[in-house]
Design a protein around this motif. Structure first.
Motif, PDB file in Angstrom:
ATOM      1  N   TRP A 113      20.740  34.107 -40.252  1.00  0.00           N
ATOM      2  CA  TRP A 113      21.510  34.166 -41.497  1.00  0.00           C
ATOM      3  C   TRP A 113      22.645  35.202 -41.436  1.00  0.00           C
ATOM      4  O   TRP A 113      23.505  35.231 -42.308  1.00  0.00           O
ATOM      5  CB  TRP A 113      20.600  34.519 -42.671  1.00  0.00           C
ATOM      6  N   ALA A 114      22.670  36.000 -40.381  1.00  0.00           N
ATOM      7  CA  ALA A 114      23.651  37.085 -40.314  1.00  0.00           C
ATOM      8  C   ALA A 114      24.800  36.789 -39.354  1.00  0.00           C
ATOM      9  O   ALA A 114      25.787  37.533 -39.325  1.00  0.00           O
ATOM     10  CB  ALA A 114      22.967  38.385 -39.889  1.00  0.00           C
ATOM     11  N   GLY A 115      24.695  35.709 -38.585  1.00  0.00           N
ATOM     12  CA  GLY A 115      25.678  35.441 -37.541  1.00  0.00           C
ATOM     13  C   GLY A 115      27.108  35.345 -38.034  1.00  0.00           C
ATOM     14  O   GLY A 115      28.016  35.931 -37.443  1.00  0.00           O
ATOM     15  N   GLU A 116      27.325  34.612 -39.130  1.00  0.00           N
ATOM     16  CA  GLU A 116      28.681  34.441 -39.637  1.00  0.00           C
ATOM     17  C   GLU A 116      29.265  35.757 -40.137  1.00  0.00           C
ATOM     18  O   GLU A 116      30.451  36.029 -39.963  1.00  0.00           O
ATOM     19  CB  GLU A 116      28.705  33.392 -40.757  1.00  0.00           C
ATOM     20  N   SER A 117      28.428  36.565 -40.770  1.00  0.00           N
ATOM     21  CA  SER A 117      28.890  37.881 -41.240  1.00  0.00           C
ATOM     22  C   SER A 117      29.257  38.777 -40.065  1.00  0.00           C
ATOM     23  O   SER A 117      30.243  39.519 -40.113  1.00  0.00           O
ATOM     24  CB  SER A 117      27.790  38.552 -42.080  1.00  0.00           C
ATOM     25  N   PHE A 118      28.467  38.710 -38.999  1.00  0.00           N
ATOM     26  CA  PHE A 118      28.782  39.461 -37.786  1.00  0.00           C
ATOM     27  C   PHE A 118      30.150  39.050 -37.245  1.00  0.00           C
ATOM     28  O   PHE A 118      30.951  39.890 -36.833  1.00  0.00           O
ATOM     29  CB  PHE A 118      27.713  39.230 -36.717  1.00  0.00           C
ATOM     30  N   LYS A 119      30.411  37.736 -37.242  1.00  0.00           N
ATOM     31  CA  LYS A 119      31.690  37.240 -36.730  1.00  0.00           C
ATOM     32  C   LYS A 119      32.855  37.753 -37.566  1.00  0.00           C
ATOM     33  O   LYS A 119      33.896  38.164 -37.036  1.00  0.00           O
ATOM     34  CB  LYS A 119      31.699  35.716 -36.708  1.00  0.00           C
ATOM     35  N   VAL A 120      32.686  37.729 -38.886  1.00  0.00           N
ATOM     36  CA  VAL A 120      33.748  38.189 -39.787  1.00  0.00           C
ATOM     37  C   VAL A 120      34.065  39.656 -39.538  1.00  0.00           C
ATOM     38  O   VAL A 120      35.226  40.056 -39.453  1.00  0.00           O
ATOM     39  CB  VAL A 120      33.342  37.977 -41.263  1.00  0.00           C
ATOM     40  N   ILE A 121      33.012  40.464 -39.405  1.00  0.00           N
ATOM     41  CA  ILE A 121      33.214  41.906 -39.247  1.00  0.00           C
ATOM     42  C   ILE A 121      33.681  42.270 -37.843  1.00  0.00           C
ATOM     43  O   ILE A 121      34.682  42.963 -37.659  1.00  0.00           O
ATOM     44  CB  ILE A 121      31.913  42.674 -39.577  1.00  0.00           C
ATOM     45  N   PHE A 122      32.975  41.773 -36.834  1.00  0.00           N
ATOM     46  CA  PHE A 122      33.214  42.271 -35.484  1.00  0.00           C
ATOM     47  C   PHE A 122      34.269  41.494 -34.705  1.00  0.00           C
ATOM     48  O   PHE A 122      34.676  41.934 -33.626  1.00  0.00           O
ATOM     49  CB  PHE A 122      31.896  42.333 -34.714  1.00  0.00           C
ATOM     50  N   THR A 123      34.746  40.383 -35.246  1.00  0.00           N
ATOM     51  CA  THR A 123      35.883  39.720 -34.608  1.00  0.00           C
ATOM     52  C   THR A 123      37.133  40.568 -34.763  1.00  0.00           C
ATOM     53  O   THR A 123      38.000  40.604 -33.890  1.00  0.00           O
ATOM     54  CB  THR A 123      36.116  38.325 -35.216  1.00  0.00           C
ATOM     55  N   ASN A 124      37.227  41.280 -35.876  1.00  0.00           N
ATOM     56  CA  ASN A 124      38.379  42.161 -36.108  1.00  0.00           C
ATOM     57  C   ASN A 124      38.221  43.523 -35.446  1.00  0.00           C
ATOM     58  O   ASN A 124      39.195  44.258 -35.297  1.00  0.00           O
ATOM     59  CB  ASN A 124      38.585  42.378 -37.616  1.00  0.00           C
TER      60      ASN A 124
END
Length: 230
Positions: A113-124
Protein backbone atom coordinates in the motif's frame (compact mmCIF):
# COMPACT_ATOMS: atom_id res chain seq x y z
CA UNK A 1 -2.23 24.19 15.45
CA UNK A 2 -1.28 26.82 12.86
CA UNK A 3 1.86 26.84 10.73
CA UNK A 4 3.39 29.85 12.46
CA UNK A 5 3.22 28.23 15.88
CA UNK A 6 4.56 24.96 14.50
CA UNK A 7 7.59 26.74 13.01
CA UNK A 8 8.33 28.53 16.29
CA UNK A 9 8.04 25.27 18.23
CA UNK A 10 10.27 23.49 15.71
CA UNK A 11 13.03 26.06 16.29
CA UNK A 12 12.88 25.48 20.05
CA UNK A 13 12.73 21.68 19.75
CA UNK A 14 15.39 21.33 17.04
CA UNK A 15 17.92 23.75 18.56
CA UNK A 16 17.25 22.26 21.98
CA UNK A 17 17.93 18.81 20.54
CA UNK A 18 21.27 20.00 19.12
CA UNK A 19 22.30 21.22 22.58
CA UNK A 20 21.18 17.98 24.24
CA UNK A 21 23.11 15.91 21.70
CA UNK A 22 26.21 17.98 22.41
CA UNK A 23 25.68 17.94 26.18
CA UNK A 24 25.40 14.17 26.46
CA UNK A 25 27.36 12.86 23.46
CA UNK A 26 29.88 15.62 22.71
CA UNK A 27 31.32 15.89 19.22
CA UNK A 28 29.91 12.47 18.32
CA UNK A 29 26.42 13.75 19.09
CA UNK A 30 26.85 16.70 16.72
CA UNK A 31 28.15 14.42 13.98
CA UNK A 32 25.09 12.20 14.46
CA UNK A 33 22.80 15.23 14.35
CA UNK A 34 24.39 16.31 11.06
CA UNK A 35 23.61 12.93 9.52
CA UNK A 36 20.02 12.87 10.82
CA UNK A 37 19.13 16.44 9.89
CA UNK A 38 20.68 16.20 6.41
CA UNK A 39 18.49 13.20 5.52
CA UNK A 40 15.30 14.56 7.08
CA UNK A 41 15.69 18.06 5.63
CA UNK A 42 15.95 16.64 2.11
CA UNK A 43 12.63 14.80 2.60
CA UNK A 44 10.86 17.60 4.47
CA UNK A 45 11.75 20.15 1.78
CA UNK A 46 9.12 18.55 -0.49
CA UNK A 47 6.38 20.16 1.63
CA UNK A 48 5.38 23.71 0.65
CA UNK A 49 3.40 25.70 3.23
CA UNK A 50 2.18 29.23 3.93
CA UNK A 51 3.41 30.82 7.15
CA UNK A 52 3.80 34.45 8.25
CA UNK A 53 2.27 35.46 4.92
CA UNK A 54 5.06 33.78 2.93
CA UNK A 55 5.04 30.63 0.78
CA UNK A 56 7.98 28.47 1.81
CA UNK A 57 9.30 24.93 1.83
CA UNK A 58 9.79 23.02 5.05
CA UNK A 59 13.22 21.73 6.03
CA UNK A 60 14.60 25.22 6.62
CA UNK A 61 14.88 24.88 10.39
CA UNK A 62 16.49 21.44 10.19
CA UNK A 63 18.95 22.67 7.59
CA UNK A 64 19.69 25.80 9.64
CA UNK A 65 20.56 23.53 12.56
CA UNK A 66 23.50 22.15 10.54
CA UNK A 67 24.95 25.67 10.48
CA UNK A 68 24.51 25.85 14.25
CA UNK A 69 26.38 22.54 14.50
CA UNK A 70 29.35 23.75 12.43
CA UNK A 71 29.46 27.02 14.40
CA UNK A 72 29.50 25.14 17.72
CA UNK A 73 32.24 22.86 16.43
CA UNK A 74 34.22 25.82 15.10
CA UNK A 75 33.90 27.60 18.44
CA UNK A 76 34.59 24.68 20.75
CA UNK A 77 36.53 22.13 18.70
CA UNK A 78 38.18 24.00 15.81
CA UNK A 79 37.82 24.27 12.04
CA UNK A 80 38.88 20.67 11.35
CA UNK A 81 35.99 19.27 13.41
CA UNK A 82 33.54 21.57 11.63
CA UNK A 83 34.84 20.48 8.22
CA UNK A 84 34.54 16.85 9.29
CA UNK A 85 30.85 17.43 10.08
CA UNK A 86 30.35 18.90 6.61
CA UNK A 87 32.04 15.88 5.02
CA UNK A 88 29.85 13.58 7.10
CA UNK A 89 26.74 15.35 5.85
CA UNK A 90 27.84 14.87 2.25
CA UNK A 91 28.67 11.18 2.71
CA UNK A 92 25.38 10.59 4.53
CA UNK A 93 23.44 12.14 1.64
CA UNK A 94 25.24 9.98 -0.93
CA UNK A 95 24.49 6.80 1.03
CA UNK A 96 20.87 7.84 1.51
CA UNK A 97 20.26 8.53 -2.17
CA UNK A 98 21.72 5.14 -3.16
CA UNK A 99 19.64 3.22 -0.62
CA UNK A 100 16.41 5.18 -1.20
CA UNK A 101 16.64 4.68 -4.96
CA UNK A 102 17.12 0.94 -4.47
CA UNK A 103 13.70 0.81 -2.77
CA UNK A 104 12.07 1.83 -6.05
CA UNK A 105 13.60 -1.13 -7.90
CA UNK A 106 11.59 -3.76 -6.03
CA UNK A 107 8.43 -5.20 -7.54
CA UNK A 108 5.59 -4.58 -5.05
CA UNK A 109 3.40 -7.39 -3.78
CA UNK A 110 -0.37 -7.38 -4.27
CA UNK A 111 -0.88 -6.18 -0.68
CA UNK A 112 1.63 -3.31 -0.90
CA UNK A 113 0.00 0.00 0.00
CA UNK A 114 3.02 2.31 0.30
CA UNK A 115 4.68 1.79 -3.08
CA UNK A 116 3.01 4.66 -4.91
CA UNK A 117 3.73 7.08 -2.07
CA UNK A 118 7.37 6.00 -2.11
CA UNK A 119 7.50 6.74 -5.84
CA UNK A 120 5.99 10.20 -5.38
CA UNK A 121 8.44 11.13 -2.64
CA UNK A 122 11.65 9.45 -3.70
CA UNK A 123 11.41 9.96 -7.45
CA UNK A 124 12.08 13.63 -6.77
CA UNK A 125 14.71 12.92 -4.16
CA UNK A 126 17.75 12.42 -6.48
CA UNK A 127 17.54 15.94 -7.90
CA UNK A 128 16.94 17.46 -4.49
CA UNK A 129 19.82 15.61 -2.88
CA UNK A 130 22.14 16.27 -5.83
CA UNK A 131 21.35 19.97 -5.50
CA UNK A 132 21.71 19.74 -1.74
CA UNK A 133 25.05 17.93 -1.98
CA UNK A 134 26.61 20.54 -4.22
CA UNK A 135 25.17 23.55 -2.44
CA UNK A 136 25.74 22.05 1.02
CA UNK A 137 29.41 21.40 0.25
CA UNK A 138 29.91 24.94 -1.07
CA UNK A 139 27.94 26.84 1.56
CA UNK A 140 28.94 24.88 4.65
CA UNK A 141 32.64 25.04 3.87
CA UNK A 142 32.24 28.72 3.07
CA UNK A 143 30.47 29.19 6.42
CA UNK A 144 33.31 27.51 8.33
CA UNK A 145 35.88 29.61 6.49
CA UNK A 146 33.90 32.84 7.04
CA UNK A 147 33.30 32.06 10.72
CA UNK A 148 37.04 31.94 11.35
CA UNK A 149 37.66 35.05 9.23
CA UNK A 150 35.16 36.99 11.35
CA UNK A 151 36.80 35.54 14.48
CA UNK A 152 40.24 36.67 13.38
CA UNK A 153 38.92 40.15 12.54
CA UNK A 154 37.10 40.71 15.85
CA UNK A 155 40.07 39.37 17.81
CA UNK A 156 42.37 41.75 15.98
CA UNK A 157 40.08 44.74 16.55
CA UNK A 158 39.34 44.18 20.25
CA UNK A 159 42.27 41.99 21.33
CA UNK A 160 39.95 39.44 22.95
CA UNK A 161 39.49 35.97 21.49
CA UNK A 162 36.19 35.36 23.33
CA UNK A 163 34.26 38.53 22.57
CA UNK A 164 31.80 39.09 19.70
CA UNK A 165 30.67 35.49 19.40
CA UNK A 166 27.33 36.83 18.12
CA UNK A 167 29.13 38.63 15.27
CA UNK A 168 30.97 35.60 13.91
CA UNK A 169 27.97 33.34 14.48
CA UNK A 170 25.32 35.55 12.87
CA UNK A 171 27.25 37.21 10.07
CA UNK A 172 28.88 34.03 8.83
CA UNK A 173 25.55 32.19 8.87
CA UNK A 174 23.46 34.98 7.32
CA UNK A 175 25.83 35.42 4.40
CA UNK A 176 26.21 31.67 3.89
CA UNK A 177 22.45 31.13 4.11
CA UNK A 178 21.81 33.80 1.45
CA UNK A 179 24.18 31.97 -0.87
CA UNK A 180 22.57 28.66 0.04
CA UNK A 181 19.01 29.90 -0.51
CA UNK A 182 19.64 31.21 -4.01
CA UNK A 183 21.80 28.32 -5.23
CA UNK A 184 19.71 25.52 -3.75
CA UNK A 185 16.28 26.72 -4.83
CA UNK A 186 17.43 27.36 -8.39
CA UNK A 187 19.14 23.97 -8.63
CA UNK A 188 16.32 22.05 -6.94
CA UNK A 189 13.15 23.72 -8.20
CA UNK A 190 13.87 25.49 -11.51
CA UNK A 191 11.41 24.04 -14.03
CA UNK A 192 9.25 22.55 -11.26
CA UNK A 193 7.78 25.82 -10.02
CA UNK A 194 7.09 28.94 -12.06
CA UNK A 195 9.36 31.97 -11.61
CA UNK A 196 6.96 33.78 -9.28
CA UNK A 197 6.66 30.77 -6.98
CA UNK A 198 10.42 30.20 -7.08
CA UNK A 199 11.14 33.80 -6.06
CA UNK A 200 8.53 33.51 -3.30
CA UNK A 201 10.18 30.32 -2.03
CA UNK A 202 13.62 31.98 -2.06
CA UNK A 203 12.37 35.06 -0.20
CA UNK A 204 10.37 32.98 2.26
CA UNK A 205 13.25 30.60 2.83
CA UNK A 206 15.72 33.39 3.50
CA UNK A 207 13.35 35.20 5.86
CA UNK A 208 13.10 31.96 7.84
CA UNK A 209 16.90 31.61 7.74
CA UNK A 210 17.27 35.16 9.11
CA UNK A 211 14.97 34.25 11.99
CA UNK A 212 16.67 30.90 12.62
CA UNK A 213 20.13 32.49 12.46
CA UNK A 214 19.24 35.08 15.06
CA UNK A 215 17.40 32.48 17.16
CA UNK A 216 20.45 30.21 17.34
CA UNK A 217 22.54 32.92 19.08
CA UNK A 218 21.45 31.92 22.62
CA UNK A 219 22.06 28.27 21.68
CA UNK A 220 25.68 28.82 20.68
CA UNK A 221 26.36 30.87 23.84
CA UNK A 222 24.93 28.01 25.90
CA UNK A 223 27.01 25.50 23.94
CA UNK A 224 30.20 27.47 24.60
CA UNK A 225 29.61 27.33 28.37
CA UNK A 226 28.34 23.76 28.38
CA UNK A 227 30.16 20.99 30.22
CA UNK A 228 30.17 17.89 28.07
CA UNK A 229 29.46 14.51 29.67
CA UNK A 230 30.77 12.43 26.73
Amino acid sequence: MNNELLLILSIVVIYGSVLLMYRYFGVTGLFCWTAISTILANIEVLRVVDAFGIEQTLGNVLFASTFLVTDILSEREGADAAKKAVTMGIVTSVIFIIISQSWLLYDPSASDWAGESFKVIFTNTPRLIAASLIVYAICQRFDVWLYHRWWALTTKLCGDNNRFLWVRNNFSTLISQLLNTVLYNIAAFAGIYDTETLISICVGGYVIFIITSIADTPAIYLARKMKIKA
